[in-house]
Design a protein around this motif. Structure first.
Motif, mmCIF file in Angstrom:
data_model
loop_
_atom_site.group_PDB
_atom_site.id
_atom_site.type_symbol
_atom_site.label_atom_id
_atom_site.label_comp_id
_atom_site.label_asym_id
_atom_site.label_seq_id
_atom_site.Cartn_x
_atom_site.Cartn_y
_atom_site.Cartn_z
ATOM 1 N N ALA A 209 0.812 -1.216 0.000
ATOM 2 C CA ALA A 209 0.000 0.000 0.000
ATOM 3 C C ALA A 209 0.846 1.267 0.000
ATOM 4 C CB ALA A 209 -0.943 0.004 1.202
ATOM 5 N N GLU A 210 2.136 1.135 0.316
ATOM 6 C CA GLU A 210 3.016 2.297 0.357
ATOM 7 C C GLU A 210 3.915 2.377 -0.869
ATOM 8 O OE1 GLU A 210 5.055 2.223 4.107
ATOM 9 O OE2 GLU A 210 3.182 2.270 5.248
ATOM 10 N N ILE A 211 3.546 1.609 -1.907
ATOM 11 C CA ILE A 211 4.309 1.584 -3.160
ATOM 12 C C ILE A 211 3.440 2.103 -4.296
ATOM 13 C CG2 ILE A 211 5.500 0.122 -4.846
ATOM 14 C CD1 ILE A 211 5.974 -1.878 -2.529
ATOM 15 N N ALA A 212 3.981 3.017 -5.083
ATOM 16 C CA ALA A 212 3.342 3.434 -6.332
ATOM 17 C C ALA A 212 4.098 2.784 -7.485
ATOM 18 C CB ALA A 212 3.363 4.949 -6.481
ATOM 19 N N TYR A 213 3.353 2.147 -8.395
ATOM 20 C CA TYR A 213 3.994 1.553 -9.570
ATOM 21 C C TYR A 213 3.583 2.357 -10.794
ATOM 22 C CZ TYR A 213 6.260 -1.713 -12.649
ATOM 23 O OH TYR A 213 7.118 -2.248 -13.580
ATOM 24 N N VAL A 214 4.565 2.844 -11.542
ATOM 25 C CA VAL A 214 4.335 3.713 -12.696
ATOM 26 C C VAL A 214 4.664 2.965 -13.974
ATOM 27 C CG1 VAL A 214 4.871 5.939 -13.757
ATOM 28 C CG2 VAL A 214 5.023 5.673 -11.254
ATOM 29 N N LEU B 275 -2.012 -0.967 -19.072
ATOM 30 C CA LEU B 275 -2.987 -1.488 -18.125
ATOM 31 C C LEU B 275 -2.695 -2.942 -17.794
ATOM 32 C CD1 LEU B 275 -6.333 -0.052 -19.562
ATOM 33 C CD2 LEU B 275 -5.231 0.632 -17.422
ATOM 34 N N ASP B 276 -2.455 -3.756 -18.820
ATOM 35 C CA ASP B 276 -2.342 -5.200 -18.621
ATOM 36 C C ASP B 276 -1.091 -5.594 -17.844
ATOM 37 O OD1 ASP B 276 -0.764 -4.365 -20.745
ATOM 38 O OD2 ASP B 276 -1.232 -6.071 -22.045
ATOM 39 N N ASN B 277 0.028 -4.949 -18.123
ATOM 40 C CA ASN B 277 1.286 -5.328 -17.482
ATOM 41 C C ASN B 277 1.585 -4.540 -16.216
ATOM 42 O OD1 ASN B 277 1.989 -7.334 -19.228
ATOM 43 N ND2 ASN B 277 3.776 -6.322 -20.073
ATOM 44 N N ASP B 278 1.048 -3.346 -16.098
ATOM 45 C CA ASP B 278 1.440 -2.438 -15.028
ATOM 46 C C ASP B 278 0.293 -2.099 -14.075
ATOM 47 O OD1 ASP B 278 4.042 -2.232 -16.228
ATOM 48 O OD2 ASP B 278 3.219 -0.783 -17.645
ATOM 49 N N VAL B 279 -0.691 -1.393 -14.582
ATOM 50 C CA VAL B 279 -1.751 -0.835 -13.732
ATOM 51 C C VAL B 279 -2.572 -1.908 -13.033
ATOM 52 C CG1 VAL B 279 -3.967 0.380 -13.808
ATOM 53 C CG2 VAL B 279 -1.950 1.364 -14.919
ATOM 54 N N LEU B 280 -3.153 -2.830 -13.782
ATOM 55 C CA LEU B 280 -4.082 -3.788 -13.188
ATOM 56 C C LEU B 280 -3.392 -4.754 -12.230
ATOM 57 C CD1 LEU B 280 -6.416 -4.442 -16.247
ATOM 58 C CD2 LEU B 280 -6.644 -2.750 -14.420
ATOM 59 N N PRO B 281 -2.250 -5.356 -12.602
ATOM 60 C CA PRO B 281 -1.601 -6.246 -11.637
ATOM 61 C C PRO B 281 -1.039 -5.498 -10.431
ATOM 62 C CG PRO B 281 -0.275 -6.052 -13.633
ATOM 63 C CD PRO B 281 -1.587 -5.420 -13.920
ATOM 64 N N ALA B 282 -0.578 -4.261 -10.613
ATOM 65 C CA ALA B 282 -0.108 -3.489 -9.463
ATOM 66 C C ALA B 282 -1.258 -3.192 -8.511
ATOM 67 C CB ALA B 282 0.553 -2.194 -9.924
ATOM 68 N N ALA B 283 -2.402 -2.821 -9.072
ATOM 69 C CA ALA B 283 -3.580 -2.565 -8.236
ATOM 70 C C ALA B 283 -4.014 -3.823 -7.505
ATOM 71 C CB ALA B 283 -4.721 -2.021 -9.096
ATOM 72 N N ASP B 284 -3.997 -4.950 -8.213
ATOM 73 C CA ASP B 284 -4.378 -6.221 -7.580
ATOM 74 C C ASP B 284 -3.414 -6.600 -6.463
ATOM 75 O OD1 ASP B 284 -6.544 -6.429 -9.277
ATOM 76 O OD2 ASP B 284 -5.549 -7.798 -10.680
ATOM 77 N N ALA B 285 -2.162 -6.151 -6.575
ATOM 78 C CA ALA B 285 -1.163 -6.439 -5.547
ATOM 79 C C ALA B 285 -1.272 -5.483 -4.359
ATOM 80 C CB ALA B 285 0.237 -6.354 -6.142
ATOM 81 N N MET C 151 -0.900 -2.123 -4.610
ATOM 82 C CA MET C 151 -0.095 -0.927 -4.829
ATOM 83 C C MET C 151 -0.935 0.191 -5.436
ATOM 84 S SD MET C 151 3.323 -2.777 -6.353
ATOM 85 C CE MET C 151 4.087 -4.122 -5.425
ATOM 86 N N ARG C 152 -0.382 1.388 -5.446
ATOM 87 C CA ARG C 152 -1.049 2.513 -6.095
ATOM 88 C C ARG C 152 -0.576 2.565 -7.545
ATOM 89 N NH1 ARG C 152 -1.391 8.921 -4.327
ATOM 90 N NH2 ARG C 152 -2.512 9.602 -6.203
ATOM 91 N N PRO C 153 -1.443 2.306 -8.511
ATOM 92 C CA PRO C 153 -1.013 2.287 -9.911
ATOM 93 C C PRO C 153 -1.101 3.678 -10.546
ATOM 94 C CG PRO C 153 -3.252 1.483 -9.756
ATOM 95 C CD PRO C 153 -2.836 1.837 -8.352
#
Length: 213
Positions: free
Chosen positions: A155-160, A164-174, A176-178
């Protein structure tokens, strides 16, 4: 509160225009044709390697990379260097560092990418690649490695990243802040999709310090 910001590589930090243009020359097709086909793959949710199948059916890409290395051992070929950084990268990463945030680079990249990034002397705390971890995005194991490396809760990690498929959605599911950066073929296309609502969309890395303050 975000304490660590983690960045994808291709079309997030690295402008891949020169890479794909060199590939077009290697394959003997006009640059516009190859770049257009690559954009079509992005629009149709096909892997980027499908572009090679379309312009050169039956091509063994890995074998071609090996032949290219033999033909041009001192050239960049399919690789990148500091000249390929987007203009906002150094200033954006430095601003995050100055704000007291840890900065990490971790993306789907071959083994030589880490050395190329380290040679750029970027203001980052760590650089890792999928090759050395043995797991690629969007596999949850990749984002578990990101969290382990960061040493803070997800929850304290932002992934940039630009996809969507490789970055945003899996980061959100993990957990993280996408953050989706709207550049490159995937970034512009994916920013228009409904799933982009799960992320914060930015157009420049220079927006991040204020956003994450």
């Amino acid at each position: 509160m975000v304490r660590t910001v983690v960045f994808d590589v291709g079309e997030t930090l690295i402008d891949e225009t020169r890479i794909w243009t060199r590939w077009a020359g290697r394959l003997g097709v006009p640059a516009l044709t190859f770049l257009g086909v690559l954009g079509a793959c992005a629009a149709l949710d096909r892997p980027h390697r499908h572009a090679f199948d379309l312009v050169r059916p039956g091509l063994d890409v890995d074998a071609e990379i090996a032949r290219w290395a033999d033909d041009d051992p001192d050239g960049l070929r399919e690789n990148f260097d500091a000249d390929d950084l987007y203009p906002d990268v150094r200033e954006g990463l430095a601003a995050l560092h100055d704000a007291g945030l840890a900065v990490v680079i971790a993306g789907n990249q071959p083994p030589q990418a880490r050395a190329a990034l380290e040679a750029m002397d970027l203001p980052v705390d760590a650089i890792r690649t999928s090759d050395e971890w043995g797991v690629q995005k969007p596999d949850p194991g990749f984002f578990a490695k990101v969290a382990e490396l960061s040493g803070v809760p997800a929850a304290e990690i932002a992934y940039v990243g630009d996809r969507l498929d490789n970055d945003v959605l899996p980061a959100a599911d993990a957990g993280m802040r996408p953050i989706l950066i709207r550049r490159g073929p995937w970034g512009h296309l994916h920013a228009e999709r409904p799933e982009a609502a799960r992320a914060t969309v930015v157009d420049s890395l220079l927006e991040l310090p204020a956003l994450l303050a």
